[in-house]
Design a protein around this motif. Structure first.
Motif, PDB file in Angstrom:
ATOM      1  N   ASP A 162     -37.050  12.735   1.633  1.00  0.00           N
ATOM      2  CA  ASP A 162     -37.084  13.477   0.286  1.00  0.00           C
ATOM      3  C   ASP A 162     -38.440  13.035  -0.416  1.00  0.00           C
ATOM      4  O   ASP A 162     -38.962  13.889  -1.116  1.00  0.00           O
ATOM      5  CB  ASP A 162     -35.930  12.928  -0.514  1.00  0.00           C
ATOM      6  N   LYS A 163     -38.866  12.030  -0.066  1.00  0.00           N
ATOM      7  CA  LYS A 163     -40.347  11.504  -0.766  1.00  0.00           C
ATOM      8  C   LYS A 163     -41.071  10.892   0.236  1.00  0.00           C
ATOM      9  O   LYS A 163     -40.490  10.178   1.229  1.00  0.00           O
ATOM     10  CB  LYS A 163     -39.871  10.553  -1.784  1.00  0.00           C
ATOM     11  N   THR A 164     -42.396  10.760  -0.028  1.00  0.00           N
ATOM     12  CA  THR A 164     -43.331  10.038   0.913  1.00  0.00           C
ATOM     13  C   THR A 164     -43.169   8.436   0.745  1.00  0.00           C
ATOM     14  O   THR A 164     -43.150   7.870   1.784  1.00  0.00           O
ATOM     15  CB  THR A 164     -44.986  10.144   0.342  1.00  0.00           C
ATOM     16  N   ASP A 165     -42.678   8.063  -0.671  1.00  0.00           N
ATOM     17  CA  ASP A 165     -42.385   6.773  -0.653  1.00  0.00           C
ATOM     18  C   ASP A 165     -41.074   6.404   0.186  1.00  0.00           C
ATOM     19  O   ASP A 165     -41.255   4.993   0.895  1.00  0.00           O
ATOM     20  CB  ASP A 165     -41.689   6.431  -2.034  1.00  0.00           C
ATOM     21  N   ASN A 166     -40.431   7.098   0.678  1.00  0.00           N
ATOM     22  CA  ASN A 166     -39.108   6.754   1.569  1.00  0.00           C
ATOM     23  C   ASN A 166     -39.600   6.688   3.162  1.00  0.00           C
ATOM     24  O   ASN A 166     -39.034   5.725   3.729  1.00  0.00           O
ATOM     25  CB  ASN A 166     -37.866   7.881   1.287  1.00  0.00           C
ATOM     26  N   HIS A 167     -40.610   7.659   3.434  1.00  0.00           N
ATOM     27  CA  HIS A 167     -40.856   7.450   4.767  1.00  0.00           C
ATOM     28  C   HIS A 167     -41.805   6.090   4.782  1.00  0.00           C
ATOM     29  O   HIS A 167     -41.773   5.662   5.945  1.00  0.00           O
ATOM     30  CB  HIS A 167     -41.337   8.793   5.472  1.00  0.00           C
ATOM     31  N   ASN A 168     -42.678   6.003   3.879  1.00  0.00           N
ATOM     32  CA  ASN A 168     -43.402   4.618   4.040  1.00  0.00           C
ATOM     33  C   ASN A 168     -42.403   3.393   4.006  1.00  0.00           C
ATOM     34  O   ASN A 168     -42.941   2.469   4.856  1.00  0.00           O
ATOM     35  CB  ASN A 168     -44.329   4.559   2.579  1.00  0.00           C
ATOM     36  N   LEU A 169     -41.485   3.529   3.343  1.00  0.00           N
ATOM     37  CA  LEU A 169     -40.573   2.350   3.400  1.00  0.00           C
ATOM     38  C   LEU A 169     -39.795   1.920   4.855  1.00  0.00           C
ATOM     39  O   LEU A 169     -39.943   0.853   5.268  1.00  0.00           O
ATOM     40  CB  LEU A 169     -39.494   2.145   2.543  1.00  0.00           C
ATOM     41  N   ASP A 170     -39.448   3.083   5.440  1.00  0.00           N
ATOM     42  CA  ASP A 170     -39.040   3.268   6.839  1.00  0.00           C
ATOM     43  C   ASP A 170     -40.214   2.649   7.787  1.00  0.00           C
ATOM     44  O   ASP A 170     -39.930   1.982   8.862  1.00  0.00           O
ATOM     45  CB  ASP A 170     -38.515   4.288   7.371  1.00  0.00           C
ATOM     46  N   LEU A 171     -41.536   3.171   7.616  1.00  0.00           N
ATOM     47  CA  LEU A 171     -42.572   2.737   8.504  1.00  0.00           C
ATOM     48  C   LEU A 171     -42.780   1.336   8.371  1.00  0.00           C
ATOM     49  O   LEU A 171     -42.998   0.610   9.167  1.00  0.00           O
ATOM     50  CB  LEU A 171     -43.732   3.409   7.793  1.00  0.00           C
ATOM     51  N   VAL A 172     -42.720   0.620   7.086  1.00  0.00           N
ATOM     52  CA  VAL A 172     -42.866  -0.615   7.117  1.00  0.00           C
ATOM     53  C   VAL A 172     -41.880  -1.626   7.521  1.00  0.00           C
ATOM     54  O   VAL A 172     -41.943  -2.622   8.221  1.00  0.00           O
ATOM     55  CB  VAL A 172     -42.974  -1.042   5.379  1.00  0.00           C
ATOM     56  N   SER A 173     -40.625  -0.891   7.716  1.00  0.00           N
ATOM     57  CA  SER A 173     -39.491  -1.716   8.268  1.00  0.00           C
ATOM     58  C   SER A 173     -39.283  -1.258   9.674  1.00  0.00           C
ATOM     59  O   SER A 173     -38.436  -2.052  10.516  1.00  0.00           O
ATOM     60  CB  SER A 173     -37.987  -1.162   7.308  1.00  0.00           C
ATOM     61  N   GLU A 188     -54.292   5.923  -0.630  1.00  0.00           N
ATOM     62  CA  GLU A 188     -54.029   4.935  -1.601  1.00  0.00           C
ATOM     63  C   GLU A 188     -53.020   3.922  -1.249  1.00  0.00           C
ATOM     64  O   GLU A 188     -53.161   3.056  -1.836  1.00  0.00           O
ATOM     65  CB  GLU A 188     -53.546   5.819  -2.889  1.00  0.00           C
ATOM     66  N   TRP A 189     -51.806   4.532  -0.494  1.00  0.00           N
ATOM     67  CA  TRP A 189     -50.703   3.557   0.035  1.00  0.00           C
ATOM     68  C   TRP A 189     -51.316   2.461   0.900  1.00  0.00           C
ATOM     69  O   TRP A 189     -51.120   1.349   0.645  1.00  0.00           O
ATOM     70  CB  TRP A 189     -49.831   4.350   0.607  1.00  0.00           C
ATOM     71  N   LEU A 190     -52.458   2.799   1.633  1.00  0.00           N
ATOM     72  CA  LEU A 190     -53.069   1.832   2.575  1.00  0.00           C
ATOM     73  C   LEU A 190     -53.709   0.706   1.905  1.00  0.00           C
ATOM     74  O   LEU A 190     -54.083  -0.429   2.546  1.00  0.00           O
ATOM     75  CB  LEU A 190     -53.918   2.418   3.639  1.00  0.00           C
ATOM     76  N   GLY A 191     -54.195   0.796   0.747  1.00  0.00           N
ATOM     77  CA  GLY A 191     -54.973   0.127  -0.336  1.00  0.00           C
ATOM     78  C   GLY A 191     -53.800  -0.907  -0.965  1.00  0.00           C
ATOM     79  O   GLY A 191     -54.357  -2.006  -1.547  1.00  0.00           O
ATOM     80  N   SER A 192     -52.533  -0.709  -0.702  1.00  0.00           N
ATOM     81  CA  SER A 192     -51.565  -1.556  -1.346  1.00  0.00           C
ATOM     82  C   SER A 192     -51.227  -2.785  -0.387  1.00  0.00           C
ATOM     83  O   SER A 192     -51.546  -2.658   0.982  1.00  0.00           O
ATOM     84  CB  SER A 192     -50.388  -0.778  -1.639  1.00  0.00           C
ATOM     85  N   SER A 193     -50.400  -3.862  -0.585  1.00  0.00           N
ATOM     86  CA  SER A 193     -49.989  -4.966  -0.052  1.00  0.00           C
ATOM     87  C   SER A 193     -49.084  -4.251   1.324  1.00  0.00           C
ATOM     88  O   SER A 193     -49.060  -4.672   2.182  1.00  0.00           O
ATOM     89  CB  SER A 193     -49.266  -5.763  -0.802  1.00  0.00           C
ATOM     90  N   ASP A 194     -48.259  -3.237   0.839  1.00  0.00           N
ATOM     91  CA  ASP A 194     -47.390  -2.701   2.117  1.00  0.00           C
ATOM     92  C   ASP A 194     -48.133  -2.142   2.862  1.00  0.00           C
ATOM     93  O   ASP A 194     -47.721  -2.070   4.131  1.00  0.00           O
ATOM     94  CB  ASP A 194     -46.382  -1.637   1.234  1.00  0.00           C
ATOM     95  N   GLY A 195     -49.225  -1.251   2.591  1.00  0.00           N
ATOM     96  CA  GLY A 195     -49.873  -0.748   3.563  1.00  0.00           C
ATOM     97  C   GLY A 195     -51.081  -1.591   4.449  1.00  0.00           C
ATOM     98  O   GLY A 195     -51.718  -0.898   5.230  1.00  0.00           O
ATOM     99  N   ALA A 196     -51.173  -2.824   4.320  1.00  0.00           N
ATOM    100  CA  ALA A 196     -52.201  -3.530   4.819  1.00  0.00           C
ATOM    101  C   ALA A 196     -52.323  -3.461   6.261  1.00  0.00           C
ATOM    102  O   ALA A 196     -53.262  -3.623   6.948  1.00  0.00           O
ATOM    103  CB  ALA A 196     -52.227  -4.999   4.102  1.00  0.00           C
TER     104      ALA A 196
END
Length: 259
Positions: A162-173, A188-196
């Motif tokens: 439903d949201k880009t935030d949700n697929h980013n969470l599954d990518l990290v997991s 912008e997400w790649l510049g965050s700690s989650d996207g490092a």
């Protein structure tokens, strides 16, 4: 000098001043932007409009040698306000779509965000049909990026969110191998700690048939002469380095539209 002659001269002078003022007014363009879509257009701490769109608008005015005023306008009323004569141009990251083209005219695109594949740095994935075959790729449901995957990566295992935030969470997991989404949002997400630990793989995808032509400057349909002038100014700043200088203030990659 007779009184009648003095009166006539005064009237002629007044008419000349009126015509000059009218001419000056005609060369003052009123521009609307949204003011709520950083880094493209936003209001800073001083209450002033800033952003990529705002700087592009100012550069176009300078190239055309006209005075401009730029004001914020709520998005849901921005096209009606243009057609009601409240302003002359909309410079607000407005995507060129068939539905909007029924209501207004657009200049040539002045930027394309495009789509990107983001995956772990050590994954070796590339935005090709063979590379993504059998790989689980997250994408926002009912988005143009979902259509892009369907058309170009038919053997990918598509996971809808439903949201880009949700697929980013599954990518990290580690539940999916990569995601395809809008380039600016993902940068912008790649510049965050989650996207490092992740990166953009390959080049941005700029498929006009699926993703659209990009963002254009909107004008009333009757303003064809002004549209030609703005298009000429846009071509000039794209070529003379002004666009590139503005681009680098906000983004580490070029938003120049495809030729």
């Amino acid at each position: 000098m007779t009184t009648i002659r003095k009166t006539l001269l005064a009237l002629l002078a007044g008419c000349a001043m009126g015509l000059a003022a009218a001419g000056a007014q005609a060369e003052t363009l009123r521009i609307a932007t949204e003011g709520a879509y950083p880094p493209f257009n936003f209001v800073d701490a001083k209450g002033e409009l800033q952003g990529f769109d705002v700087d592009i608008a100012k550069a176009l005015c300078a190239e055309m040698k006209v005075e401009c005023t730029i004001a914020a306008q709520a998005w849901d009323g921005i096209i009606p306000g243009l057609n009601a004569g409240q302003y002359d141009l909309i410079v607000a990251s407005m995507s060129i779509t068939p539905a909007r083209q029924e209501a207004v005219n657009f200049t040539q695109p002045y930027y394309q965000a495009g789509a990107v594949l983001v995956a772990p740095k050590d994954s070796g994935l590339e935005p090709t049909a063979d590379s993504l075959a059998g790989k689980s790729i997250g994408v926002q449901r009912a988005s143009t990026y979902a259509k892009l995957i369907e058309a170009n990566f038919p053997k990918a295992d598509v996971r809808l969110y439903d949201k880009t935030d949700n697929h980013n969470l599954d990518l990290v997991s580690g539940r999916i191998d990569g995601v395809i989404a809008q380039r600016i949002i993902m940068s912008e997400w790649l510049g965050s700690s989650d996207g490092a630990a992740y990166e953009i793989k390959g080049e941005a995808m700029l498929d006009p048939a699926i993703l659209g032509e990009g963002a254009g400057i909107a004008l009333r349909k009757s303003d064809t002469e002004l549209q030609a002038r703005v298009d000429t100014a846009l071509a000039a700043i794209l070529e003379n380095g002004v666009y590139d200088e503005i681009n680098t203030r906000y983004f580490p990659f070029s938003l120049k539209p495809a030729n």
